[in-house]
Design an enzyme around this catalytic site. Structure first.
Site, mmCIF file in Angstrom:
data_model
loop_
_atom_site.group_PDB
_atom_site.id
_atom_site.type_symbol
_atom_site.label_atom_id
_atom_site.label_comp_id
_atom_site.label_asym_id
_atom_site.label_seq_id
_atom_site.Cartn_x
_atom_site.Cartn_y
_atom_site.Cartn_z
ATOM 1 N N ARG A 18 -19.502 43.192 -8.837
ATOM 2 C CA ARG A 18 -20.435 42.101 -8.522
ATOM 3 C C ARG A 18 -19.757 40.729 -8.470
ATOM 4 O O ARG A 18 -20.352 39.762 -8.040
ATOM 5 C CB ARG A 18 -21.594 42.095 -9.532
ATOM 6 C CG ARG A 18 -22.622 43.186 -9.217
ATOM 7 C CD ARG A 18 -23.661 43.309 -10.303
ATOM 8 N NE ARG A 18 -23.127 43.972 -11.496
ATOM 9 C CZ ARG A 18 -23.773 44.067 -12.647
ATOM 10 N NH1 ARG A 18 -24.966 43.518 -12.781
ATOM 11 N NH2 ARG A 18 -23.235 44.694 -13.667
ATOM 12 N N LYS A 25 -12.161 41.248 -12.619
ATOM 13 C CA LYS A 25 -13.189 40.375 -13.210
ATOM 14 C C LYS A 25 -12.695 39.619 -14.432
ATOM 15 O O LYS A 25 -12.907 38.406 -14.557
ATOM 16 C CB LYS A 25 -14.413 41.211 -13.581
ATOM 17 C CG LYS A 25 -15.457 40.437 -14.380
ATOM 18 C CD LYS A 25 -16.792 41.123 -14.444
ATOM 19 C CE LYS A 25 -16.900 42.094 -15.580
ATOM 20 N NZ LYS A 25 -18.295 42.560 -15.766
ATOM 21 N N ASP A 108 -15.540 40.884 -20.833
ATOM 22 C CA ASP A 108 -16.454 40.102 -20.001
ATOM 23 C C ASP A 108 -17.525 39.396 -20.830
ATOM 24 O O ASP A 108 -18.550 38.976 -20.323
ATOM 25 C CB ASP A 108 -17.096 40.988 -18.923
ATOM 26 C CG ASP A 108 -17.979 42.081 -19.496
ATOM 27 O OD1 ASP A 108 -18.062 42.209 -20.738
ATOM 28 O OD2 ASP A 108 -18.595 42.815 -18.704
ATOM 29 N N GLU A 158 -30.503 52.486 -26.005
ATOM 30 C CA GLU A 158 -30.347 51.866 -24.688
ATOM 31 C C GLU A 158 -31.720 51.758 -24.015
ATOM 32 O O GLU A 158 -32.581 52.615 -24.210
ATOM 33 C CB GLU A 158 -29.383 52.678 -23.822
ATOM 34 C CG GLU A 158 -27.936 52.639 -24.305
ATOM 35 C CD GLU A 158 -27.384 51.226 -24.476
ATOM 36 O OE1 GLU A 158 -27.412 50.450 -23.505
ATOM 37 O OE2 GLU A 158 -26.940 50.885 -25.592
ATOM 38 N N ASN A 230 -21.141 39.155 -15.196
ATOM 39 C CA ASN A 230 -21.077 40.186 -14.156
ATOM 40 C C ASN A 230 -20.880 39.623 -12.759
ATOM 41 O O ASN A 230 -20.413 40.317 -11.872
ATOM 42 C CB ASN A 230 -22.362 41.021 -14.173
ATOM 43 C CG ASN A 230 -22.503 41.768 -15.487
ATOM 44 O OD1 ASN A 230 -21.608 42.487 -15.890
ATOM 45 N ND2 ASN A 230 -23.616 41.551 -16.175
ATOM 46 N N ALA A 366 2.974 -1.772 -5.571
ATOM 47 C CA ALA A 366 2.039 -0.935 -4.808
ATOM 48 C C ALA A 366 2.769 -0.162 -3.722
ATOM 49 O O ALA A 366 3.635 -0.697 -3.043
ATOM 50 C CB ALA A 366 0.968 -1.815 -4.192
ATOM 51 N N ASN A 372 11.814 12.344 -3.295
ATOM 52 C CA ASN A 372 12.512 13.240 -4.220
ATOM 53 C C ASN A 372 12.942 14.557 -3.587
ATOM 54 O O ASN A 372 13.578 15.365 -4.226
ATOM 55 C CB ASN A 372 11.613 13.541 -5.428
ATOM 56 C CG ASN A 372 10.305 14.215 -5.032
ATOM 57 O OD1 ASN A 372 9.803 13.999 -3.928
ATOM 58 N ND2 ASN A 372 9.771 15.021 -5.908
ATOM 59 N N SER A 391 6.667 -4.016 -3.553
ATOM 60 C CA SER A 391 5.678 -3.125 -2.936
ATOM 61 C C SER A 391 6.235 -2.407 -1.720
ATOM 62 O O SER A 391 7.096 -2.938 -1.013
ATOM 63 C CB SER A 391 4.466 -3.940 -2.491
ATOM 64 O OG SER A 391 3.855 -4.498 -3.622
HETATM 65 C C1 UD1 Z 1 -23.627 47.483 -23.532
HETATM 66 C C2 UD1 Z 1 -24.294 48.168 -24.712
HETATM 67 C C3 UD1 Z 1 -25.702 47.656 -24.859
HETATM 68 C C4 UD1 Z 1 -25.680 46.150 -25.015
HETATM 69 C C5 UD1 Z 1 -24.921 45.484 -23.857
HETATM 70 C C6 UD1 Z 1 -24.730 44.021 -24.112
HETATM 71 C C7 UD1 Z 1 -23.295 50.405 -24.889
HETATM 72 C C8 UD1 Z 1 -23.493 51.860 -24.635
HETATM 73 N N1 UD1 Z 1 -24.284 49.592 -24.476
HETATM 74 O O1 UD1 Z 1 -24.342 47.875 -22.377
HETATM 75 O O2 UD1 Z 1 -26.341 48.232 -25.971
HETATM 76 O O3 UD1 Z 1 -26.991 45.617 -25.115
HETATM 77 O O4 UD1 Z 1 -23.617 46.068 -23.739
HETATM 78 O O5 UD1 Z 1 -24.183 43.401 -22.989
HETATM 79 O O6 UD1 Z 1 -22.279 50.020 -25.466
HETATM 80 N N2 UD1 Z 1 -16.489 49.423 -20.334
HETATM 81 C C9 UD1 Z 1 -15.284 50.067 -20.170
HETATM 82 N N3 UD1 Z 1 -15.279 51.385 -19.862
HETATM 83 C C10 UD1 Z 1 -16.420 52.092 -19.719
HETATM 84 C C11 UD1 Z 1 -17.650 51.435 -19.890
HETATM 85 C C12 UD1 Z 1 -17.662 50.090 -20.196
HETATM 86 O O7 UD1 Z 1 -14.220 49.450 -20.323
HETATM 87 O O8 UD1 Z 1 -16.314 53.302 -19.442
HETATM 88 C C13 UD1 Z 1 -16.494 47.989 -20.675
HETATM 89 C C14 UD1 Z 1 -17.075 47.123 -19.571
HETATM 90 O O9 UD1 Z 1 -16.055 46.679 -18.697
HETATM 91 C C15 UD1 Z 1 -17.675 45.987 -20.358
HETATM 92 C C16 UD1 Z 1 -18.085 46.622 -21.679
HETATM 93 O O10 UD1 Z 1 -17.337 47.808 -21.791
HETATM 94 O O11 UD1 Z 1 -16.705 44.990 -20.644
HETATM 95 C C17 UD1 Z 1 -19.580 46.923 -21.751
HETATM 96 O O12 UD1 Z 1 -19.940 47.840 -20.736
HETATM 97 P P1 UD1 Z 1 -21.237 47.675 -19.858
HETATM 98 O O13 UD1 Z 1 -21.288 48.740 -18.858
HETATM 99 O O14 UD1 Z 1 -21.366 46.268 -19.393
HETATM 100 O O15 UD1 Z 1 -22.339 47.975 -20.964
HETATM 101 P P2 UD1 Z 1 -23.843 47.625 -20.873
HETATM 102 O O16 UD1 Z 1 -24.540 48.597 -20.029
HETATM 103 O O17 UD1 Z 1 -23.994 46.194 -20.534
HETATM 104 CA CA CA Z 2 -22.752 44.446 -19.727
#
Ligand code: UD1
Ligand code: CA
Length: 449
Positions: A18, A25, A108, A158, A230, A366, A372, A391
């Site tokens: 996104r 990102k 992020d 979740e 995001n 001025a 250079n 100047s």
């Molecule tokens: C997650 C939480 C959720 C919380 C929210 C807050 C979990 C299961 N859920 O959801 O409860 O309210 O954050 O923003 O933890 N990432 C990886 N590898 C993966 C999956 C994710 O590196 O396989 C990283 C993403 O790049 C990101 C972070 O983990 O930096 C969170 O993942 P994201 O998919 O954004 O989780 P949410 O669905 O937002």
């Molecule tokens: Ca997230």
């Protein structure tokens, strides 16, 4: 602070589609610093300077962005994106070294404060196995809900797995966690993927720890600190929040700003007491300003040092390596790069000063330009103490203008000038009496014919 050892795991494997960007990102900057580095910096400040970054692509660049803040940073590749629980396990080898504390942070989610991570670690020291960093919001849609009972956290649900009743809970998971390092692998290995999304949720370790009879608690932080980025709209929102905090911190530390909301800082800007910033000043990284200086409106500074009581701008540009000594002045429409401006020296109007050393109290007229660059190499211009450059002079480097020397206006100088000498670097003026009037008459009579 605690003597407990701590590993920080930064999750950075998201695709970031996104952002609509060729740049991963987590390398998009806030205050001139990649998001992932903000997170590393906060983790290191909370005692978690051993850092494992879990990446999907751009492993080397992400690791390099983190390294300045964590010498021991290492990266792990999560080849398939199977959920946050799966992502943490990509760093299995690091976790297996057996730390007391684990901090799980998201690359992020750049605005998390060290104090919040320290608070979470303190709860581990008090005996909790898992500490979840939560926040309250009037609009919890989309977030995992924190289900509490008797001061303990019983589960994180979740959104898509929530009952109608659970959806009303306004205490949400910020995603970040602290985990007892001694049982972390045991908890993580027990996470399955039997949920609506078919992912391995890190959040499942809450119930797993409880099933083992261990305590799980939540700690609350302001929503801002767990703002996830995001897209570029959220990136700009995070930038605005960061800037607002920085301005406040600067003002409370004794820096005046006439219109604070127009001043933009970098993550590492340092400014001394009683310095005044006029509207529209932009700081790129690497700027240090001493006390009692004044940065006038619409100036752009990067990699520059400004001494006490110096004045810059309005509309000045200080580029990397600009070093302004005390009481010096760089005025409107001047650019200074890799140059020292001596104490009390003045470069007041419309100049380019690059690869130069200007002595104390020199006066640069001025429009003076240090030439250079010959298209291939850069050369140094030296201007002695108390020298006066007329100047619109062009000083063709390499060249030295001596102490107390005087350069006539409009000079093009290609040779050095000794101390106290006077140099004319231009053709002498020729004035022909009456010839102006004669010329006009001739032109007028030609036009009549
Ligand atoms: C997650 C939480 C959720 C919380 C929210 C807050 C979990 C299961 N859920 O959801 O409860 O309210 O954050 O923003 O933890 N990432 C990886 N590898 C993966 C999956 C994710 O590196 O396989 C990283 C993403 O790049 C990101 C972070 O983990 O930096 C969170 O993942 P994201 O998919 O954004 O989780 P949410 O669905 O937002
Ligand atoms: Ca997230």
């Amino acid at each position: 602070m605690t003597t407990r050892s701590c590993l920080s795991i930064i999750l950075a494997a998201g695709e970031g589609t996104r952002m609509k960007s060729a740049l991963p990102k987590v390398l998009h900057p806030i205050a001139g610093l990649p998001m992932v580095a903000h997170v590393a910096r906060a983790a290191a400040a909370a005692g978690g300077g051993d850092i494992a970054v879990v990446v999907g692509r751009g492993a080397e660049t992400v690791e390099a962005a983190v390294r300045p803040f964590a010498a021991k940073a290492e990266s792990f590749v999560q080849a398939e994106r199977l959920g946050t629980g799966h992502a943490v396990l990509a760093a299995r080898d690091a976790i297996a070294r057996g730390y007391d504390d684990l901090l799980v942070v998201f690359a992020d989610t750049p605005l998390v404060a060290p104090a919040s991570l320290i608070a979470a670690r303190e709860k581990l020291a008090d005996g909790a196995a898992v500490v979840v960093i939560g926040f309250r919001t009037p609009n919890p849609t989309g977030y995992g809900r924190l289900i509490e009972k008797g001061g303990e956290l019983t589960a994180i649900r979740e959104e898509r797995d929530c009952s109608a009743e659970e959806k009303k809970i306004d205490f949400c998971n910020g995603g970040l966690m602290a985990v007892d390092g001694k049982i972390a692998l045991e908890l993580l290995d027990a996470v399955g993927n039997a949920n609506a999304k078919g992912e391995y949720y890190l959040t499942d370790i809450v119930e797993i720890a409880r099933a083992k009879g261990r305590k799980v608690v939540a700690t609350e932080v302001p929503f801002e600190q767990v703002l996830g980025i995001n897209n570029r709209v959220e990136l700009a929102e995070a930038e605005a929040i960061w800037q607002k905090h920085k301005r406040r911190e600067m003002m409370l530390a004794g820096v005046s700003m006439i219109q604070p909301e127009t001043v933009v800082f970098a993550y590492d800007t340092v400014i001394g007491q009683d310095t005044v910033l006029e509207p529209g000043v932009f700081f790129a990284p690497g700027v240090t300003i001493a006390a009692n200086a004044r940065i006038r409106a619409y100036s752009h500074l990067e990699g520059a040092t400004v001494g006490p009581n110096a004045e810059v701008g309005p509309f000045a540009r200080l580029r990397p390596g600009a070093e302004l000594s005390e009481k010096s002045k760089v005025g409107n429409f001047c650019e200074v790069k890799k140059a020292k401006v001596g104490a009390g020296a003045k470069v007041n109007h419309l100049s380019y000063i690059g690869d130069a050393v200007i002595g104390a109290k020199a006066n640069i007229g001025a429009g003076t330009i240090t030439c250079n660059y010959d298209g291939f190499n850069k050369f140094i211009t030296e201007i002695g103490a108390g020298a006066f450059i007329g100047s619109n002079s062009a000083l063709v480097a390499p060249i030295r203008i001596g102490d107390g020397a005087y350069v006539a206006s409009g000079s093009v100088l290609t040779e050095s000038v000794p101390d106290d000498a006077l140099a004319f670097g231009r053709a002498r003026q020729k004035t022909l009496p009456e010839r102006g009037r004669q010329l006009r008459e001739r032109l007028a009579s030609a036009a009549k014919k």
